[in-house]
Design a protein around this motif. Structure first.
Motif, PDB file in Angstrom:
ATOM      1  N   LYS A  45       0.839  -1.212   0.000  1.00 56.25           N
ATOM      2  CA  LYS A  45       0.000   0.000   0.000  1.00 56.25           C
ATOM      3  C   LYS A  45       0.868   1.254   0.000  1.00 56.25           C
ATOM      4  O   LYS A  45       0.554   2.228  -0.686  1.00 56.25           O
ATOM      5  CB  LYS A  45      -0.960  -0.010   1.184  1.00 56.25           C
ATOM      6  N   ARG A  46       1.954   1.234   0.759  1.00 58.73           N
ATOM      7  CA  ARG A  46       2.873   2.383   0.748  1.00 58.73           C
ATOM      8  C   ARG A  46       3.443   2.597  -0.643  1.00 58.73           C
ATOM      9  O   ARG A  46       3.544   3.722  -1.124  1.00 58.73           O
ATOM     10  CB  ARG A  46       4.029   2.166   1.745  1.00 58.73           C
ATOM     11  N   ARG A  47       3.810   1.497  -1.289  1.00 58.56           N
ATOM     12  CA  ARG A  47       4.361   1.590  -2.643  1.00 58.56           C
ATOM     13  C   ARG A  47       3.303   2.121  -3.601  1.00 58.56           C
ATOM     14  O   ARG A  47       3.584   2.984  -4.427  1.00 58.56           O
ATOM     15  CB  ARG A  47       4.871   0.228  -3.104  1.00 58.56           C
ATOM     16  N   HIS A  48       2.086   1.647  -3.474  1.00 54.57           N
ATOM     17  CA  HIS A  48       1.007   2.117  -4.338  1.00 54.57           C
ATOM     18  C   HIS A  48       0.740   3.608  -4.136  1.00 54.57           C
ATOM     19  O   HIS A  48       0.366   4.297  -5.082  1.00 54.57           O
ATOM     20  CB  HIS A  48      -0.275   1.314  -4.094  1.00 54.57           C
ATOM     21  N   ASP A  49       0.929   4.094  -2.935  1.00 53.49           N
ATOM     22  CA  ASP A  49       0.739   5.527  -2.674  1.00 53.49           C
ATOM     23  C   ASP A  49       1.821   6.375  -3.333  1.00 53.49           C
ATOM     24  O   ASP A  49       1.585   7.531  -3.685  1.00 53.49           O
ATOM     25  CB  ASP A  49       0.717   5.800  -1.156  1.00 53.49           C
ATOM     26  N   LEU A  50       3.017   5.821  -3.495  1.00 54.57           N
ATOM     27  CA  LEU A  50       4.115   6.559  -4.131  1.00 54.57           C
ATOM     28  C   LEU A  50       4.001   6.601  -5.652  1.00 54.57           C
ATOM     29  O   LEU A  50       4.490   7.530  -6.290  1.00 54.57           O
ATOM     30  CB  LEU A  50       5.457   5.915  -3.782  1.00 54.57           C
ATOM     31  N   PRO A  52       1.611   7.239  -7.983  1.00 52.41           N
ATOM     32  CA  PRO A  52       1.086   8.407  -8.722  1.00 52.41           C
ATOM     33  C   PRO A  52       2.037   9.601  -8.693  1.00 52.41           C
ATOM     34  O   PRO A  52       2.151  10.321  -9.690  1.00 52.41           O
ATOM     35  CB  PRO A  52      -0.226   8.753  -8.017  1.00 52.41           C
ATOM     36  N   MET A  53       2.728   9.782  -7.578  1.00 56.71           N
ATOM     37  CA  MET A  53       3.663  10.904  -7.495  1.00 56.71           C
ATOM     38  C   MET A  53       4.854  10.682  -8.422  1.00 56.71           C
ATOM     39  O   MET A  53       5.325  11.618  -9.064  1.00 56.71           O
ATOM     40  CB  MET A  53       4.110  11.103  -6.042  1.00 56.71           C
ATOM     41  N   ARG A  76      -1.439   0.409 -10.583  1.00 55.59           N
ATOM     42  CA  ARG A  76      -1.488   0.981  -9.242  1.00 55.59           C
ATOM     43  C   ARG A  76      -2.928   1.128  -8.759  1.00 55.59           C
ATOM     44  O   ARG A  76      -3.222   1.073  -7.585  1.00 55.59           O
ATOM     45  CB  ARG A  76      -0.795   2.348  -9.253  1.00 55.59           C
ATOM     46  N   SER A  77      -3.876   1.283  -9.692  1.00 58.29           N
ATOM     47  CA  SER A  77      -5.259   1.571  -9.315  1.00 58.29           C
ATOM     48  C   SER A  77      -5.994   0.365  -8.760  1.00 58.29           C
ATOM     49  O   SER A  77      -7.093   0.498  -8.256  1.00 58.29           O
ATOM     50  CB  SER A  77      -6.025   2.122 -10.517  1.00 58.29           C
ATOM     51  N   ASN A  79      -7.353  -2.173  -6.229  1.00 57.84           N
ATOM     52  CA  ASN A  79      -7.564  -2.101  -4.782  1.00 57.84           C
ATOM     53  C   ASN A  79      -7.005  -3.321  -4.068  1.00 57.84           C
ATOM     54  O   ASN A  79      -6.404  -3.219  -3.014  1.00 57.84           O
ATOM     55  CB  ASN A  79      -9.053  -1.969  -4.463  1.00 57.84           C
ATOM     56  N   GLN A 118      12.230   7.476  -1.291  1.00 58.90           N
ATOM     57  CA  GLN A 118      11.117   6.837  -0.592  1.00 58.90           C
ATOM     58  C   GLN A 118      10.794   5.476  -1.189  1.00 58.90           C
ATOM     59  O   GLN A 118      10.488   4.524  -0.458  1.00 58.90           O
ATOM     60  CB  GLN A 118       9.878   7.733  -0.651  1.00 58.90           C
TER      61      GLN A 118
END
Length: 179
Positions: A45-50, A52-53, A76-77, A79, A118
């Motif tokens: 989940k942390r990786r998925h949050d990175l 898009p950036m 990444r999208s 769930n 990160q």
């Protein structure tokens, strides 16, 4: 009661105690596997949050890499992490970092360097979580396959766990991070 009856009750009591102890060991091992998986899930989940950036940062420089950026965004999208898609995401992230190498301005960007750092941290944490999980799976599966524990495991429906094999985006080559 006769001495034989006492001996029989003693054997039955020992068998019941062994059964309870063995069952509890199996439950503890299964819970360690679940705990290990939750650690992997947090890192994914942390990786998925990175992602898009990273896509935004690279996208600003690499407009002609639209297909790659769209594939990474699509992966990444999801769930619910799927192991095959996670492996594909790792591969696409590796390609995304390789594309970034072609843009000196992007590589010099403080924002991109921070995101890259990160990502390396998340990938390292994911690797540690994977090692913990796979160690728990090894112990659990060994219990399931060992005699006489396997008799209890089969009777109570314990099933083997799968190892977590996922190539990390930073495994093939470590991204160059300049401090």
């Amino acid at each position: 009661m006769t001495p034989t009856a006492y001996a029989l009750w003693f054997v039955v009591l020992l068998l019941l105690l062994w059964l309870a102890w063995t069952y509890n060991r199996l439950v503890a091992a299964r819970n360690a596997v679940k705990e290990g998986w939750s650690g992997i899930d947090v890192q994914l989940k942390r990786r998925h949050d990175l992602v898009p950036m990273l896509v935004d940062a690279v996208g600003a420089y690499a407009r002609h890499e639209r297909g790659l950026l769209e594939r990474v965004a699509r992966l990444r999208s999801r769930n619910v992490p799927d192991l095959e898609e996670e492996a594909e995401l790792s591969h696409e992230l590796e390609r995304l970092l390789a594309v970034a190498e072609a843009y000196p301005e992007l590589k010099a960007s403080a924002n991109f360097l921070s995101l890259q750092r990160q990502l390396v941290e998340v990938e390292e944490a994911l690797q540690l979580a994977r090692r913990y999980y796979n160690g728990a799976v090894r112990i659990y599966n060994t219990l399931l396959e060992s005699f006489p524990t396997l008799l209890v495991a089969r009777r109570f429906g314990f099933t083997p766990a799968r190892y977590f094999e996922l190539p990390l985006a930073t495994e093939a080559r470590a991204p160059e991070v300049k401090w």
